[in-house]
Design a protein around this motif. Structure first.
Motif, PDB file in Angstrom:
ATOM      1  N   ALA A 137      35.289  -5.871 119.766  1.00  0.00           N
ATOM      2  CA  ALA A 137      34.877  -5.076 118.604  1.00  0.00           C
ATOM      3  C   ALA A 137      35.640  -5.495 117.349  1.00  0.00           C
ATOM      4  O   ALA A 137      35.053  -5.681 116.276  1.00  0.00           O
ATOM      5  CB  ALA A 137      35.102  -3.586 118.886  1.00  0.00           C
ATOM      6  N   ILE A 138      36.965  -5.668 117.488  1.00  0.00           N
ATOM      7  CA  ILE A 138      37.793  -6.080 116.355  1.00  0.00           C
ATOM      8  C   ILE A 138      37.436  -7.502 115.914  1.00  0.00           C
ATOM      9  O   ILE A 138      37.352  -7.801 114.717  1.00  0.00           O
ATOM     10  CB  ILE A 138      39.300  -6.006 116.730  1.00  0.00           C
ATOM     11  N   GLU A 139      37.207  -8.376 116.891  1.00  0.00           N
ATOM     12  CA  GLU A 139      36.860  -9.774 116.559  1.00  0.00           C
ATOM     13  C   GLU A 139      35.542  -9.836 115.798  1.00  0.00           C
ATOM     14  O   GLU A 139      35.377 -10.636 114.881  1.00  0.00           O
ATOM     15  CB  GLU A 139      36.769 -10.608 117.845  1.00  0.00           C
ATOM     16  N   ILE A 140      34.593  -8.955 116.160  1.00  0.00           N
ATOM     17  CA  ILE A 140      33.311  -8.920 115.447  1.00  0.00           C
ATOM     18  C   ILE A 140      33.512  -8.404 114.023  1.00  0.00           C
ATOM     19  O   ILE A 140      33.072  -9.025 113.052  1.00  0.00           O
ATOM     20  CB  ILE A 140      32.282  -8.030 116.194  1.00  0.00           C
ATOM     21  N   ALA A 141      34.201  -7.264 113.877  1.00  0.00           N
ATOM     22  CA  ALA A 141      34.360  -6.635 112.556  1.00  0.00           C
ATOM     23  C   ALA A 141      35.238  -7.451 111.621  1.00  0.00           C
ATOM     24  O   ALA A 141      34.828  -7.807 110.503  1.00  0.00           O
ATOM     25  CB  ALA A 141      34.930  -5.225 112.725  1.00  0.00           C
ATOM     26  N   ILE A 142      36.461  -7.767 112.054  1.00  0.00           N
ATOM     27  CA  ILE A 142      37.389  -8.520 111.201  1.00  0.00           C
ATOM     28  C   ILE A 142      36.962  -9.980 111.095  1.00  0.00           C
ATOM     29  O   ILE A 142      36.999 -10.576 110.011  1.00  0.00           O
ATOM     30  CB  ILE A 142      38.838  -8.435 111.738  1.00  0.00           C
ATOM     31  N   GLY A 143      36.527 -10.557 112.229  1.00  0.00           N
ATOM     32  CA  GLY A 143      36.084 -11.951 112.217  1.00  0.00           C
ATOM     33  C   GLY A 143      34.898 -12.154 111.296  1.00  0.00           C
ATOM     34  O   GLY A 143      34.799 -13.168 110.591  1.00  0.00           O
ATOM     35  N   SER A 144      33.985 -11.182 111.272  1.00  0.00           N
ATOM     36  CA  SER A 144      32.823 -11.269 110.386  1.00  0.00           C
ATOM     37  C   SER A 144      33.242 -11.181 108.919  1.00  0.00           C
ATOM     38  O   SER A 144      32.705 -11.889 108.065  1.00  0.00           O
ATOM     39  CB  SER A 144      31.838 -10.145 110.714  1.00  0.00           C
ATOM     40  N   THR A 145      34.210 -10.316 108.639  1.00  0.00           N
ATOM     41  CA  THR A 145      34.725 -10.191 107.265  1.00  0.00           C
ATOM     42  C   THR A 145      35.314 -11.510 106.789  1.00  0.00           C
ATOM     43  O   THR A 145      35.036 -11.968 105.672  1.00  0.00           O
ATOM     44  CB  THR A 145      35.825  -9.101 107.194  1.00  0.00           C
ATOM     45  N   HIS A 169      47.476 -12.044 112.756  1.00  0.00           N
ATOM     46  CA  HIS A 169      46.952 -13.327 112.257  1.00  0.00           C
ATOM     47  C   HIS A 169      45.828 -13.068 111.247  1.00  0.00           C
ATOM     48  O   HIS A 169      45.791 -13.671 110.164  1.00  0.00           O
ATOM     49  CB  HIS A 169      46.429 -14.152 113.439  1.00  0.00           C
ATOM     50  N   ASN A 170      44.918 -12.138 111.602  1.00  0.00           N
ATOM     51  CA  ASN A 170      43.794 -11.816 110.718  1.00  0.00           C
ATOM     52  C   ASN A 170      44.257 -11.160 109.423  1.00  0.00           C
ATOM     53  O   ASN A 170      43.628 -11.342 108.376  1.00  0.00           O
ATOM     54  CB  ASN A 170      42.805 -10.893 111.442  1.00  0.00           C
ATOM     55  N   SER A 171      45.353 -10.386 109.489  1.00  0.00           N
ATOM     56  CA  SER A 171      45.871  -9.711 108.291  1.00  0.00           C
ATOM     57  C   SER A 171      46.229 -10.711 107.196  1.00  0.00           C
ATOM     58  O   SER A 171      45.886 -10.524 106.026  1.00  0.00           O
ATOM     59  CB  SER A 171      47.114  -8.880 108.642  1.00  0.00           C
ATOM     60  N   GLY A 172      46.925 -11.783 107.595  1.00  0.00           N
ATOM     61  CA  GLY A 172      47.312 -12.808 106.621  1.00  0.00           C
ATOM     62  C   GLY A 172      46.109 -13.481 105.999  1.00  0.00           C
ATOM     63  O   GLY A 172      46.060 -13.707 104.777  1.00  0.00           O
ATOM     64  N   LEU A 173      45.090 -13.772 106.824  1.00  0.00           N
ATOM     65  CA  LEU A 173      43.886 -14.417 106.306  1.00  0.00           C
ATOM     66  C   LEU A 173      43.090 -13.483 105.395  1.00  0.00           C
ATOM     67  O   LEU A 173      42.509 -13.915 104.404  1.00  0.00           O
ATOM     68  CB  LEU A 173      42.995 -14.882 107.471  1.00  0.00           C
ATOM     69  N   LEU A 174      43.068 -12.190 105.725  1.00  0.00           N
ATOM     70  CA  LEU A 174      42.369 -11.211 104.877  1.00  0.00           C
ATOM     71  C   LEU A 174      43.000 -11.145 103.491  1.00  0.00           C
ATOM     72  O   LEU A 174      42.305 -11.106 102.471  1.00  0.00           O
ATOM     73  CB  LEU A 174      42.392  -9.826 105.521  1.00  0.00           C
ATOM     74  N   VAL A 231      42.495 -10.974  98.421  1.00  0.00           N
ATOM     75  CA  VAL A 231      43.479 -10.700  97.367  1.00  0.00           C
ATOM     76  C   VAL A 231      43.794 -11.966  96.557  1.00  0.00           C
ATOM     77  O   VAL A 231      43.956 -11.904  95.341  1.00  0.00           O
ATOM     78  CB  VAL A 231      44.768 -10.099  97.970  1.00  0.00           C
ATOM     79  N   VAL A 232      43.881 -13.117  97.217  1.00  0.00           N
ATOM     80  CA  VAL A 232      44.212 -14.361  96.504  1.00  0.00           C
ATOM     81  C   VAL A 232      42.955 -15.050  95.969  1.00  0.00           C
ATOM     82  O   VAL A 232      42.786 -15.222  94.765  1.00  0.00           O
ATOM     83  CB  VAL A 232      45.006 -15.331  97.421  1.00  0.00           C
ATOM     84  N   ALA A 233      42.053 -15.433  96.882  1.00  0.00           N
ATOM     85  CA  ALA A 233      40.920 -16.280  96.493  1.00  0.00           C
ATOM     86  C   ALA A 233      39.846 -15.562  95.675  1.00  0.00           C
ATOM     87  O   ALA A 233      39.111 -16.208  94.933  1.00  0.00           O
ATOM     88  CB  ALA A 233      40.291 -16.883  97.751  1.00  0.00           C
ATOM     89  N   PHE A 234      39.729 -14.242  95.790  1.00  0.00           N
ATOM     90  CA  PHE A 234      38.735 -13.519  94.998  1.00  0.00           C
ATOM     91  C   PHE A 234      39.297 -13.006  93.676  1.00  0.00           C
ATOM     92  O   PHE A 234      38.587 -12.953  92.672  1.00  0.00           O
ATOM     93  CB  PHE A 234      38.175 -12.329  95.797  1.00  0.00           C
ATOM     94  N   ALA A 273      40.164  -1.902 100.582  1.00  0.00           N
ATOM     95  CA  ALA A 273      39.683  -1.931 101.967  1.00  0.00           C
ATOM     96  C   ALA A 273      40.543  -2.843 102.840  1.00  0.00           C
ATOM     97  O   ALA A 273      40.854  -2.509 103.985  1.00  0.00           O
ATOM     98  CB  ALA A 273      38.223  -2.390 101.999  1.00  0.00           C
ATOM     99  N   VAL A 274      40.937  -3.991 102.299  1.00  0.00           N
ATOM    100  CA  VAL A 274      41.770  -4.945 103.048  1.00  0.00           C
ATOM    101  C   VAL A 274      43.101  -4.317 103.427  1.00  0.00           C
ATOM    102  O   VAL A 274      43.510  -4.351 104.592  1.00  0.00           O
ATOM    103  CB  VAL A 274      41.997  -6.238 102.226  1.00  0.00           C
TER     104      VAL A 274
END
Length: 351
Positions: free
Chosen positions: A271-279, A127-132, A137-140, A316-317
């Motif tokens: 740990a993943i929720e903190i790192a990816i969620g923060s990104t 789920h996080n991969s698609g949002l990343l 890649v899209v919005a920036f 990085a993504v």
């Protein structure tokens, strides 16, 4: 260790206040503030751990990322007020790189030394991969490409439109994970951990500690930011390097420490929720919010990064997605992410 952190906070916060009024040397203030932030990070980590047990890894990780990013948001607003748009964009870049490569990398590496194979929720990872991909890649990338054929005002208008869409999608994503599909993708590992563990602190105490620690970190971090120029001059650091590496690491020190503590305790979901969620929060909420806040300031901030910043974030993504999509981690994957961060750090230092 807890007693050392407590003493460091008890001494560090008053010294920071005294130093800011008495105008101590920038080098001394840099050392005091940096150590105090690390000590405060320990308390935020313990509060997050308690909340993750009581409320689940998603909400625990989200709260930690939110309070951690609140510090970065405060620092960025002060920088915007001073007209330092380049430093703000560089610090946002550094936050994305730091969370995806350094925090994930260190979490995988430290956790992987203790446990040969660590598992986390594969559904959340996908789920996080698609949002990343959408966020970076899209919005920036689109504002950067389109701005080549646009005026300054048109670029700002495009940035405002994209920012509003990103904030709405981020809020929709939270609603999806925490309301409509809460509990749908819980793994057996998460259920077992929740049943077995007792939180160190109650929910109320953990939230109070998290709020107070965040306020203290915000104050200390603001004083730390004022030392960067003098420290940068002394050590030969450029403004870009300070923004991408130094400001990003300090601004996110609290959540970095929390993620590492969780990984060593084999709580990889948190740990993943903190790192990816923060990104995701930085890319889809903090950055767009800063664009909208800048409209009320003298210097406006379009959502346009430099080519090196964009290339670094996109790389990085995709690297983070490749190593997290299987729902498992080990120390070698961690050291690969750290190596990528070091390569980019050298590049930004020399740029």
């Amino acid at each position: 260790m807890d007693r050392i952190f407590f003493i460091a906070v008890l001494v560090g916060v008053p010294l920071t206040i005294a130093g800011s009024f008495l105008h101590w040397s920038s080098i001394l203030m840099f050392i005091i503030c940096a150590l105090t932030v690390v000590a405060l990070s320990g308390f935020m980590g313990r509060a997050t751990e308690s909340l993750a047990i009581v409320m689940g890894p998603r909400i625990g990780g989200l709260l930690n990322a939110t309070f951690g990013n609140a510090v970065e948001l405060i620092i960025a607003i002060f920088s915007l007020k001073a007209g330092l748009v380049g430093v703000v964009l560089a610090s946002l870049t550094g936050s994305v790189l730091g969370n995806l490569l350094l925090v994930c990398g260190l979490s995988f590496f430290l956790g992987g030394i203790k446990f040969k194979r660590q598992k986390f929720n594969v559904y959340d990872a996908r789920h996080n991969s698609g949002l990343l991909i959408f966020a970076v890649v899209v919005a920036f990338v689109i504002p950067e490409i389109f701005s080549m054929k646009m005026t300054e005002q048109e670029t700002l208008s495009l940035s405002i439109g994209i920012s509003i869409i990103m904030i709405l999608l981020y809020l929709a994503g939270l609603f999806f994970k925490l309301v409509t599909h809460r509990g749908v993708y819980i793994t057996n590992n998460e259920e077992r951990q929740k049943e077995e563990e007792e939180p160190e602190w109650s929910k109320k105490k953990a939230i109070i500690v998290l709020v107070l620690s965040t306020l203290a970190v915000a104050y200390v971090s603001e004083n730390l930011v004022h030392t960067f120029e003098a420290v940068g001059t002394k050590f030969g650091w450029t403004e870009l390097f300070i923004g991408v590496i130094i400001v990003a690491i300090v601004g996110n020190a609290a959540e970095h420490a929390s993620a590492l503590i969780m990984a060593v305790k084999n709580k990889m979901d948190v740990a993943i929720e903190i790192a990816i969620g923060s990104t995701l929060q930085v890319a889809m909420f903090v950055a767009p919010l800063l664009v909208l806040i800048s409209l009320f300031m003298t210097t406006k901030m379009p959502l346009v990064f430099t080519i090196p910043e964009l290339v670094a974030m996109v790389t990085a993504v995709f690297l983070a997605i490749m190593v997290t999509n299987d729902g498992e981690s080990n120390w070698f994957e961690g050291i690969t992410l750290i190596a990528a961060y070091l390569i980019m750090g050298i590049g930004f230092y020399l740029l």
